[in-house]
Scaffold this active site. Structure first.
Site, short mmCIF file in Angstrom:
data_model
loop_
_atom_site.label_atom_id
_atom_site.label_comp_id
_atom_site.label_asym_id
_atom_site.label_seq_id
_atom_site.Cartn_x
_atom_site.Cartn_y
_atom_site.Cartn_z
N ASN A 1 0.80 -1.23 0.00
CA ASN A 1 0.00 0.00 0.00
C ASN A 1 0.84 1.28 0.00
OD1 ASN A 1 0.79 -0.38 2.66
ND2 ASN A 1 -1.09 0.47 3.51
N GLU B 1 8.15 2.91 14.26
CA GLU B 1 8.99 3.20 13.11
C GLU B 1 9.13 4.72 12.98
OE1 GLU B 1 6.98 0.74 9.87
OE2 GLU B 1 9.06 0.06 10.05
N CYS C 1 -3.12 1.44 6.71
CA CYS C 1 -3.36 0.91 8.05
C CYS C 1 -3.86 2.02 8.97
CB CYS C 1 -2.13 0.20 8.60
SG CYS C 1 -0.69 1.21 8.59
N GLU D 1 4.56 -3.84 12.60
CA GLU D 1 3.58 -2.76 12.37
C GLU D 1 2.38 -3.39 11.71
OE1 GLU D 1 3.59 0.06 13.56
OE2 GLU D 1 5.68 0.16 14.20
C1 UN1 Z 1 0.34 2.48 6.18
O1 UN1 Z 1 -0.80 2.58 5.77
O2 UN1 Z 1 0.84 1.35 6.41
O3 UN1 Z 1 0.04 8.00 8.07
C2 UN1 Z 1 1.24 3.63 6.36
C3 UN1 Z 1 -0.19 7.68 6.91
C4 UN1 Z 1 0.96 7.41 5.98
C5 UN1 Z 1 1.55 6.07 6.24
C6 UN1 Z 1 0.56 4.95 6.19
N1 UN1 Z 1 1.98 8.41 6.17
O4 UN1 Z 1 -1.35 7.56 6.51
#
Ligand code: UN1
Length: 498
Positions: free
Chosen positions: A155, A467, A287, A253
């Site tokens: 993603n 992270e 996520c 994560e």
């Molecule tokens: C993810 O979806 O695994 O905070 C990371 C955010 C992005 C990173 C998402 N900078 O939505």
């Protein structure tokens, strides 16, 4: 622009190689599955073995290279990423479907990470402390962990590998990247950029293939010292268990079920913009995506009407077309997963206000498009309110008070991102304190974390690591405590003669 289909290869010890078995897989355009974007190796345990050997060999010199010198390579990678931003963004949009503007943002996150990580090469701070003894000095220094296996999702096919590779390398580790099999072309181009920056051979290795072959071989390999994994909580639990058994440091994560609270005193226009972007940005495949809207009952009706109106106007399309706002899902199994959750929602008694089905538009019928969906009458106990869907589906939950809103927000197995829209400063601070999540936004959406700050979550979202930011340095280094006794005599500690 890159001409597709690309022939992607593994990158081991500075050489581009096919899998030892010669087996090959394909990556296709999710906006039109008839289009092959790349072929790539389906690697196995022997390819992993070769990569681990190369990374172990390269580690000896790299760990002795001064951190500021290591950082210069990372800075250079950032410069090349900037030069090749458009090329990489376009390829990303073709390969995993996100709109071009978002794909550029993904590459930019990699560039930002390069700038930040390069700076870490000149920080890498330890501590100095007084000793209990006279004429004795104590300090802590950071050492690299060793060979790192980095297993990344599709993603954020540039940003997430950069979040992991860049701090790992600055800290003096060597790495093996195992990218998702939906985005092998993005990973290949990214590693080519690392190569272009002149990194010594063996520091960065790339092994493509299936997670249950390559990923499994990596996490079990005795030559791997650290595993950093971003993906589902289900897979993460297995990765964690294997690493536990084999004494590897592991950073996980994992999933999220992020909520945005909209209180009765919120700026509704602002909350609306946040909700749309949080729920449907990247087709809900972050996520950090907003998958629950917790709405105060006094504004729920009005806010829902505003939400419906805006959702209806969203433009679905190929990511590579400039007016697209929502792209396809990444593959068939994601489309099936989202469709399955719609069935679950129906059986649980939730009501589809808009969307709820695979897109039937003639222009989009060869892609994995799902209509942006709003589910009403959702209660916190329903599966659609508890499980990660990872698609353009947002659930509406009504609450009667701020306390209830926080309670509902916390009532999930996950704890990554969260958001509260309110104009009451007291509620904002109370939310900051009481929300069980790694990230809380006040009057902003659940997505959009910045690379210089810790990223990660609580509960089933991870295993306590973060992270990005300086937290990444904690993941990729070991502490060494050093005592220097310059008294010229044996000073016995833990003898009580006071
Ligand atoms: C993810 O979806 O695994 O905070 C990371 C955010 C992005 C990173 C998402 N900078 O939505």
């Amino acid at each position: 622009m890159v001409t597709t289909p690309l022939t992607c290869l593994n990158y081991i010890d500075g050489e581009w190689l096919a899998a030892k078995s010669q087996a090959i897989l394909e990556s296709r355009n999710p906006a039109d599955w008839r289009e092959v974007i790349a072929t790539f190796p389906s690697s196995g345990a022997e390819d992993v073995d070769a990569a681990v050997m190369a990374a172990s060999k390269a580690y000896h010199n790299w760990r002795l290279t001064p951190a500021p010198a290591r950082a210069e390579f990372i800075y250079r990678i950032g410069e090349i990423l900037l030069q090749r931003k458009e090329e990489l963004a376009y390829l990303m949009s073709q390969e995993m479907g996100k709109p071009l503007a978002e794909a550029r943002g993904d590459v930019q996150e990699g560039i930002d990470c390069a700038i930040y990580s390069a700076g870490e090469g000149r920080r890498m701070f330890g501590q100095t402390t007084p000793s209990e003894m006279p004429n004795k000095f104590a300090m802590t220094v950071r050492s690299p962990v060793g060979v790192c296996a980095l297993i990344t999702p599709w993603n954020f096919p540039v940003a997430i590998p950069c979040w992991k590779m860049m701090p790992a390398l600055v800290c003096g580790n060597t790495v093996i990247l195992k990218p998702a099999k939906d985005t092998p072309a993005c990973a290949t181009l990214l590693v080519e950029i690392f190569q272009q920056a002149g990194l010594p051979n063996g520091l960065v290795n790339l092994v493509h293939g299936h997670g249950d072959e390559v990923g499994q071989a990596l996490i079990e390999h005795p030559g791997i010292n650290l595993v950093s994994f971003t993906g589902s909580s289900q897979t993460g639990a297995e990765v964690g268990a294997t690493c536990g058994r084999t004494f590897k440091r592991v950073c996980l994560e994992l999933g999220g079920k992020n909520a945005q609270i909209v209180m009765d005193d919120a700026d509704l226009e602002l909350a609306l913009e946040g909700a749309i972007w949080g729920a449907f940005g990247t087709t809900g495949q972050r996520c950090t995506a907003t998958s629950r809207l917790i709405l105060h009952r006094d504004i729920k009706e009005k806010f829902t009407a505003m939400l419906l109106d805006k959702t209806r106007k969203l433009r679905l399309g190929k990511g590579t077309e400039s007016d697209t706002e929502v792209g396809p899902l990444v593959n068939k199994s994601q489309l099936e997963r989202v469709s399955y959750y719609l069935e679950v929602a129906h059986n649980e008694g939730a009501k589809v206000l808009i969307g709820g089905k695979v897109c039937t538009d003639e222009q989009l019928k060869h892609g994995f498009f799902f209509e942006p969906t709003i589910l009403n009458h959702v209660t916190p106990d329903m599966r659609v309110a508890r499980e990660e869907i990872f698609g353009p589906v947002v659930t509406l939950i009504e609450v009667s008070s701020f306390e209830e809103a926080i309670k509902v927000l916390n009532d999930t197995p996950y704890g990554l991102s969260s958001s509260v829209y309110t104009s009451d400063v007291n509620r904002a601070f109370q939310a900051m304190r009481d929300i069980e999540a790694g990230i809380t936004y006040i009057n902003g959406p659940t997505i959009g974390a910045e690379v210089h700050l810790p990223f990660g979550g609580v509960k089933q979202t991870g295993n306590g690591h973060r992270e990005a930011g300086s937290a990444a340095i904690d993941v990729f280094t070991e502490w060494k405590t050093v005592y220097v006794d310059f008294s010229g005599r044996l000073q016995r500690a833990q003898i009580d003669n006071r």
